[in-house]
Motif scaffolding. Structure first.
Motif, PDB file in Angstrom:
ATOM      1  N   GLU A   1      50.611 -87.297  -8.919  1.00  8.88           N
ATOM      2  CA  GLU A   1      50.557 -88.492  -9.754  1.00  8.88           C
ATOM      3  C   GLU A   1      49.624 -89.536  -9.152  1.00  8.88           C
ATOM      4  N   PHE A   2      49.138 -90.379  -9.993  1.00 14.85           N
ATOM      5  CA  PHE A   2      48.284 -91.479  -9.560  1.00 14.85           C
ATOM      6  C   PHE A   2      49.160 -92.628  -9.081  1.00 14.85           C
ATOM      7  N   ARG A   3      48.753 -93.227  -7.986  1.00 11.60           N
ATOM      8  CA  ARG A   3      49.474 -94.367  -7.432  1.00 11.60           C
ATOM      9  C   ARG A   3      48.862 -95.691  -7.883  1.00 11.60           C
ATOM     10  N   PHE A   4      47.703 -95.636  -8.541  1.00  7.89           N
ATOM     11  CA  PHE A   4      47.030 -96.846  -9.004  1.00  7.89           C
ATOM     12  C   PHE A   4      46.582 -96.658 -10.450  1.00  7.89           C
ATOM     13  N   TYR A   5      46.873 -97.652 -11.275  1.00  3.45           N
ATOM     14  CA  TYR A   5      46.426 -97.664 -12.666  1.00  3.45           C
ATOM     15  C   TYR A   5      45.801 -99.010 -12.990  1.00  3.45           C
ATOM     16  N   GLN A   6      44.755 -98.974 -13.788  1.00  3.72           N
ATOM     17  CA  GLN A   6      44.093-100.182 -14.277  1.00  3.72           C
ATOM     18  C   GLN A   6      44.196-100.217 -15.799  1.00  3.72           C
ATOM     19  N   PRO A   7      44.774-101.289 -16.351  1.00  2.99           N
ATOM     20  CA  PRO A   7      44.794-101.398 -17.814  1.00  2.99           C
ATOM     21  C   PRO A   7      43.393-101.664 -18.353  1.00  2.99           C
ATOM     22  N   ILE A   8      43.104-101.113 -19.515  1.00  2.68           N
ATOM     23  CA  ILE A   8      41.792-101.269 -20.153  1.00  2.68           C
ATOM     24  C   ILE A   8      42.014-101.676 -21.604  1.00  2.68           C
ATOM     25  N   GLN A   9      41.268-102.660 -22.036  1.00  2.70           N
ATOM     26  CA  GLN A   9      41.298-103.057 -23.440  1.00  2.70           C
ATOM     27  C   GLN A   9      40.038-102.521 -24.116  1.00  2.70           C
ATOM     28  N   VAL A  10      40.222-101.741 -25.160  1.00  2.00           N
ATOM     29  CA  VAL A  10      39.090-101.209 -25.904  1.00  2.00           C
ATOM     30  C   VAL A  10      38.495-102.337 -26.746  1.00  2.00           C
ATOM     31  N   ARG A  11      37.204-102.580 -26.559  1.00  3.55           N
ATOM     32  CA  ARG A  11      36.516-103.635 -27.303  1.00  3.55           C
ATOM     33  C   ARG A  11      35.753-103.031 -28.487  1.00  3.55           C
ATOM     34  N   TYR A  12      35.555-103.824 -29.507  1.00  6.99           N
ATOM     35  CA  TYR A  12      34.809-103.374 -30.677  1.00  6.99           C
ATOM     36  C   TYR A  12      33.428-102.848 -30.268  1.00  6.99           C
ATOM     37  N   GLY A  13      32.800-103.513 -29.303  1.00  5.46           N
ATOM     38  CA  GLY A  13      31.475-103.107 -28.837  1.00  5.46           C
ATOM     39  C   GLY A  13      31.456-101.777 -28.104  1.00  5.46           C
ATOM     40  N   ASP A  14      32.631-101.242 -27.758  1.00  3.30           N
ATOM     41  CA  ASP A  14      32.712 -99.943 -27.090  1.00  3.30           C
ATOM     42  C   ASP A  14      32.572 -98.777 -28.066  1.00  3.30           C
ATOM     43  N   LEU A  15      32.656 -99.087 -29.369  1.00  2.55           N
ATOM     44  CA  LEU A  15      32.672 -98.033 -30.385  1.00  2.55           C
ATOM     45  C   LEU A  15      31.281 -97.531 -30.723  1.00  2.55           C
TER      46      LEU A  15
ATOM     47  N   SER B   1      45.633 -99.120 -26.579  1.00  2.00           N
ATOM     48  CA  SER B   1      45.926 -99.598 -25.223  1.00  2.00           C
ATOM     49  C   SER B   1      45.738 -98.447 -24.252  1.00  2.00           C
ATOM     50  N   LEU B   2      44.941 -98.689 -23.227  1.00  2.00           N
ATOM     51  CA  LEU B   2      44.633 -97.650 -22.248  1.00  2.00           C
ATOM     52  C   LEU B   2      45.065 -98.058 -20.854  1.00  2.00           C
ATOM     53  N   ARG B   3      45.181 -97.054 -20.019  1.00  3.31           N
ATOM     54  CA  ARG B   3      45.283 -97.279 -18.577  1.00  3.31           C
ATOM     55  C   ARG B   3      44.532 -96.142 -17.909  1.00  3.31           C
ATOM     56  N   VAL B   4      43.850 -96.483 -16.821  1.00  3.88           N
ATOM     57  CA  VAL B   4      43.065 -95.490 -16.093  1.00  3.88           C
ATOM     58  C   VAL B   4      43.680 -95.315 -14.712  1.00  3.88           C
ATOM     59  N   GLY B   5      44.129 -94.083 -14.454  1.00  2.00           N
ATOM     60  CA  GLY B   5      44.595 -93.747 -13.117  1.00  2.00           C
ATOM     61  C   GLY B   5      43.390 -93.433 -12.254  1.00  2.00           C
ATOM     62  N   MET B   6      43.404 -93.905 -11.012  1.00  2.00           N
ATOM     63  CA  MET B   6      42.308 -93.656 -10.078  1.00  2.00           C
ATOM     64  C   MET B   6      42.913 -93.345  -8.729  1.00  2.00           C
ATOM     65  N   ARG B   7      42.349 -92.352  -8.065  1.00  2.00           N
ATOM     66  CA  ARG B   7      42.781 -92.022  -6.709  1.00  2.00           C
ATOM     67  C   ARG B   7      41.636 -91.398  -5.930  1.00  2.00           C
TER      68      ARG B   7
END
Length: 144
Positions: free
Chosen positions: A3-17, A74-80
């Protein structure tokens, strides 16, 4: 899978589409980058000043797309960091729907310790090695 011990929330922006109405493939790397920057700040490896003092450069990146990401999701990115080498670190990422936990993409990158003033690779600093190994619960590799 660990499992990932670190997560970063991400907001999808209209400009990302993209024109198809889902997040453009290139943005997945941007989301992983956001998680990576938050990770190094979380561990106290970088104070947020000039990126030239970060001392890290990406040498390789891979993304496996599992499902489209939509605007407003709503997103979250796990990073390790899964492996510490002499001059490099192997990182892994997982982009998830923050509400359902569905895996939308997985990725990896090789990060190299880098001195931007000298324009050359350097060994991973001992303080980084110790903090990452403690946080990720990694075994420290022994040198010859």
């Amino acid at each position: 899978m660990t499992e990932f011990r670190f997560y970063q929330p991400i907001q999808v922006r209209y400009g990302d589409l993209d024109p198809q109405g889902h997040v453009n493939n290139a943005r997945y790397l941007t989301y992983m980058e956001q998680a990576r920057v938050a990770y190094v700040r979380h561990l106290g490896l970088w104070n947020g000043e000039s990126f030239l003092t970060l001392g890290m450069i990406m040498a390789d990146a891979h993304v496996a797309f599992k499902a489209p990401i939509l605007w407003g999701q709503s997103l979250r990115v796990g990073m390790r960091i899964s492996r510490l080498g002499n001059k490099s670190m192997h990182s892994e990422y997982r982009i998830e729907d923050a509400d359902t936990g569905a895996v939308l993409a997985e990725g990896s990158s090789v990060l190299v310790a880098y001195d931007y003033q000298a324009e050359r690779t350097i060994p991973v600093p001992d303080t980084w090695r110790q903090r990452i190994a403690e946080f990720e619960r990694l075994e420290m590799e022994k040198g010859p």
